[in-house]
Design an enzyme around this catalytic site. Sequence first.
Site, PDB file in Angstrom:
ATOM      1  N   ASP A 107      73.694 115.375  -0.497  1.00  0.00           N
ATOM      2  CA  ASP A 107      72.685 116.239  -1.120  1.00  0.00           C
ATOM      3  C   ASP A 107      72.857 116.116  -2.643  1.00  0.00           C
ATOM      4  OD1 ASP A 107      71.386 119.154   0.425  1.00  0.00           O
ATOM      5  OD2 ASP A 107      70.799 118.371  -1.541  1.00  0.00           O
ATOM      6  N   ASP A 123      67.490 117.487  -4.057  1.00  0.00           N
ATOM      7  CA  ASP A 123      67.122 118.905  -4.086  1.00  0.00           C
ATOM      8  C   ASP A 123      66.069 119.185  -5.167  1.00  0.00           C
ATOM      9  OD1 ASP A 123      68.017 121.592  -3.084  1.00  0.00           O
ATOM     10  OD2 ASP A 123      68.285 121.915  -5.230  1.00  0.00           O
ATOM     11  N   GLU A 177      63.174 116.577  -1.751  1.00  0.00           N
ATOM     12  CA  GLU A 177      62.704 117.888  -1.316  1.00  0.00           C
ATOM     13  C   GLU A 177      61.563 118.232  -2.261  1.00  0.00           C
ATOM     14  OE1 GLU A 177      64.680 121.433  -2.327  1.00  0.00           O
ATOM     15  OE2 GLU A 177      64.079 122.448  -0.510  1.00  0.00           O
ATOM     16  N   HIS A 227      68.359 124.314   6.494  1.00  0.00           N
ATOM     17  CA  HIS A 227      69.245 125.431   6.132  1.00  0.00           C
ATOM     18  C   HIS A 227      68.520 126.539   5.373  1.00  0.00           C
ATOM     19  CE1 HIS A 227      68.853 123.007   2.601  1.00  0.00           C
ATOM     20  NE2 HIS A 227      69.366 123.987   1.887  1.00  0.00           N
ATOM     21  N   ASP A 228      67.247 126.291   5.045  1.00  0.00           N
ATOM     22  CA  ASP A 228      66.466 127.313   4.320  1.00  0.00           C
ATOM     23  C   ASP A 228      65.451 128.000   5.227  1.00  0.00           C
ATOM     24  OD1 ASP A 228      66.107 125.251   1.349  1.00  0.00           O
ATOM     25  OD2 ASP A 228      67.632 126.752   1.864  1.00  0.00           O
TER      26      ASP A 228
HETATM   27  O1  TEU Z   1      65.451 124.788  -1.970  1.00  0.00           O
HETATM   28  C1  TEU Z   1      64.323 124.726  -2.837  1.00  0.00           C
HETATM   29  C2  TEU Z   1      63.357 125.775  -2.529  1.00  0.00           C
HETATM   30  O2  TEU Z   1      62.251 125.786  -2.968  1.00  0.00           O
HETATM   31  C3  TEU Z   1      63.865 126.894  -1.728  1.00  0.00           C
HETATM   32  O3  TEU Z   1      63.980 127.985  -2.620  1.00  0.00           O
HETATM   33  C4  TEU Z   1      62.946 127.229  -0.595  1.00  0.00           C
HETATM   34  O4  TEU Z   1      61.607 127.244  -1.032  1.00  0.00           O
HETATM   35  C5  TEU Z   1      63.307 128.611  -0.150  1.00  0.00           C
HETATM   36  O5  TEU Z   1      64.685 128.576   0.059  1.00  0.00           O
HETATM   37  C6  TEU Z   1      62.566 128.931   1.126  1.00  0.00           C
HETATM   38  O6  TEU Z   1      62.980 130.221   1.522  1.00  0.00           O
HETATM   39  C7  TEU Z   1      66.542 123.991  -2.413  1.00  0.00           C
HETATM   40  C8  TEU Z   1      67.665 124.156  -1.412  1.00  0.00           C
HETATM   41  O7  TEU Z   1      67.230 123.678  -0.138  1.00  0.00           O
HETATM   42  C9  TEU Z   1      68.019 125.626  -1.348  1.00  0.00           C
HETATM   43  O8  TEU Z   1      69.010 125.866  -0.347  1.00  0.00           O
HETATM   44  C10 TEU Z   1      68.538 126.035  -2.709  1.00  0.00           C
HETATM   45  O9  TEU Z   1      68.771 127.441  -2.694  1.00  0.00           O
HETATM   46  C11 TEU Z   1      67.525 125.704  -3.817  1.00  0.00           C
HETATM   47  O10 TEU Z   1      66.962 124.403  -3.701  1.00  0.00           O
HETATM   48  C12 TEU Z   1      68.228 125.717  -5.168  1.00  0.00           C
HETATM   49  O11 TEU Z   1      69.099 124.598  -5.227  1.00  0.00           O
END
Ligand code: TEU
Length: 552
Positions: free
Chosen positions: A98, A202, A249, A319-320
Site C-alpha cells: 500500500d 492510496d 484508489e 478495509h473501508d
Molecule cells: O481512503 C480514502 C478515502 O476516501 C476514504 O476516506 C473513504 O472514502 C472512506 O474511508 C469511506 O468511508 C484511503 C484509505 O483506504 C483509508 O483507509 C484511509 O483512511 C484514507 O485513504 C487516508 O489515508
Amino acid sequence: MKSRWYKNAVIYQIYPRSFCDSNGDGIGDLNGITSKIPYLKELGVNAVWLSPCYASPNDDNGYDISDYRAIMPEFGTMEDWERMITALHANGIRLIMDLVVNHTSDEHRWFQESKKGRENPYSDYYIWRDGTGPDGRTPPNNWRACFGGSAWEYCEERGQFYLHLFSKKQPDLNWDNPQVRQEVANICNFWLEKGVDGFRCDVITYISKPENLYGAPSSSFVVGPNWKKYIRELAEASWDRYDTLIVGEATGIDFDRAAEITDEREHLLDTLFHFEHVAQLPVCSYNQRSTNLRRFKRILFRWQTLPRASWPAVYYENHDQPRSIPRFAPSGAFRERSAKSLAASLLFQRGTAFIYQGQELGMTNAPFREEDYRDIQAVNQIKAARSRPFARIEMPFLLRYLSHYSRDHARTPMQWNDGPNAGFTTGKPWLMINPNYPQINAAEQENRADSILHFYRQALGVRSDWIDLIRDGSFVPVDPKNKNILAYARRQGRRTLLVLCSLSPKKSSVRLPAEYLKENCKLLLGNMEQAPVLREKTLLQPCQCAVFGIED
Ligand code: TEU
Ligand code: CA
C-alpha cells in the site's frame, strides 16, 4: 517489460492489524501472515495487497506513515517482512504494498522539520498557506477534512496553516515540489528492489492541488492540474522498470476519467478502484440493505464497458467498507447462499478481482456498542455528535448509521476457529471480535464441503480454467432490468460462460435468450444441490447461483 500478469489475477487484501497475531499482543503481525500462506495458497489467490505495515503512530491505523522504510514494530521487523515476501513468492503469490503518499504522518521527520519555519530544506515538503481574515486565523478555503472539521490546521510554531485532507495528523505532501516527487520515487524503488510486485496507491487522484488554494473548490483536487505529469514522472523513475501492478484508489473518479487514466497508451495507472457501487446513499443510511439491485447492476455493468485498452478492478469489500452481507444480499437464513451468489457475480466479471480478508468466509458486520468503535472516522463522528447541543437526539441516528457503515466492521479480527478469540490471538484483541465467530470461522468451513470457503476455492478454480475468456471475452448483460437476479454472459469465439446469481430472498426467474439454451451447456459451479433447468424463463431459488459453460 510488463507482462500484465494482473489481468489474470485474483488479489486478496490483508489488513495486517486484524489478520493473525503470532506473539499474543492482540495485534496481527507479519509472522502471523506468513503462518497463513498455506491457507492463501489453498484458496487459490494469485497476489496479496497488504494494507500499510510501515512505521506509524496509528492515528489512522497505518495510513499515517512516519518512516516509509521501516516496519511498524507492532507488526514485526524488516527480517519478518523479508521472510513473508520470500514465502509468498515461493508459493507463487505476488505482493502488492500500500503506497500512501498523498500525505505522511505529522510525526514523519520531514513534517517535524517543515513546521519549524520557512527556511529549512523541508519547509516546502507540505502545503503551507497564510491564513486570511484580520488576525490571519481564517483558513485559506472551506475544504472539509474526511475525518471531520476543516482541512486546514493552524501551526503556531510556523505561523501558517497546513492542509490535511484526512486527519490533522496526516499533513498532505506538496507534490508541486520536485524534491517530494523524487523522495516518493526513491521509496518506490526501495520496495521494488526488495521484490515487491506493485502498489495500491492510496487516494492517488488527490496528489495534485490547484496552485491558488484561496477559495478553491474542493473538487479541484481530484485528478488536479499536474496529476498526469506527476504520475508519468513517477512511473518513469520507478514503476516502469519492473513488472508491476499499479492500482490507484480513485475516490471521486468518474467513468470517462477512469477510462482515460487506465488506458494502457496513457502510461498512467494499470487499473483503479472506483466507488460508485459502494457509495453511501443518504436514503440508505439507516437501513440494512444499502442499495437496490437494479442500481448495483447498472453500475457494475457500466464499468464492464470500459474500453479494451483500459482495465477494471472489481471488488465488493475492503478495509473501508462494511461487509457485503447484508449490504448487497440477504443475511439470516440465506447468508451462506448469498455469500456464494455474490462470489459468483464478482469473480467472472472482466477485470482484476479483489477479495477482502474474511469475505471468503462470509464474515459479517459486528454488533458494536458506542464504546467499541476504534476507527478515527467513527470516533471523531461520535465525539463531534456528543459535543453538540442535541446529542441526545442525534446519537441514536449516528449509532444506527455506524451500525451499518463504520469502517470497523471490516476490521474485526479474522475468524480462524471457534477457540478463544477466534484463533486470532492468545492476547486481548485490539478490536472486538465478532461474537458470531463460533458459527463463522475458517476451521469449521474447512471441514464442510458446502461451505463458503470451499465455494470460493471452487470458483477460483473455474475462473482459472476459463481465464482466457474471462480476461479477453465480451461482457453481455442478461435480463438487465431484472430486479432480483444479476445475470451476465462472457463470450469469446465458440465459448460462453453464463452466470446467473439471484440476490433475492424470493424465488425469481430470469429471461434467457435462445442462444444460451443449448444442449452442450455444462454446470461449472452452483450453490444448491439441484441446478436450475435452463429455459426461456429460468426459475432460480432464493439466492441461488449457477455458472454454466457452453462450447458451440
Ligand atoms: O481512503 C480514502 C478515502 O476516501 C476514504 O476516506 C473513504 O472514502 C472512506 O474511508 C469511506 O468511508 C484511503 C484509505 O483506504 C483509508 O483507509 C484511509 O483512511 C484514507 O485513504 C487516508 O489515508
Ligand atoms: Ca502481534
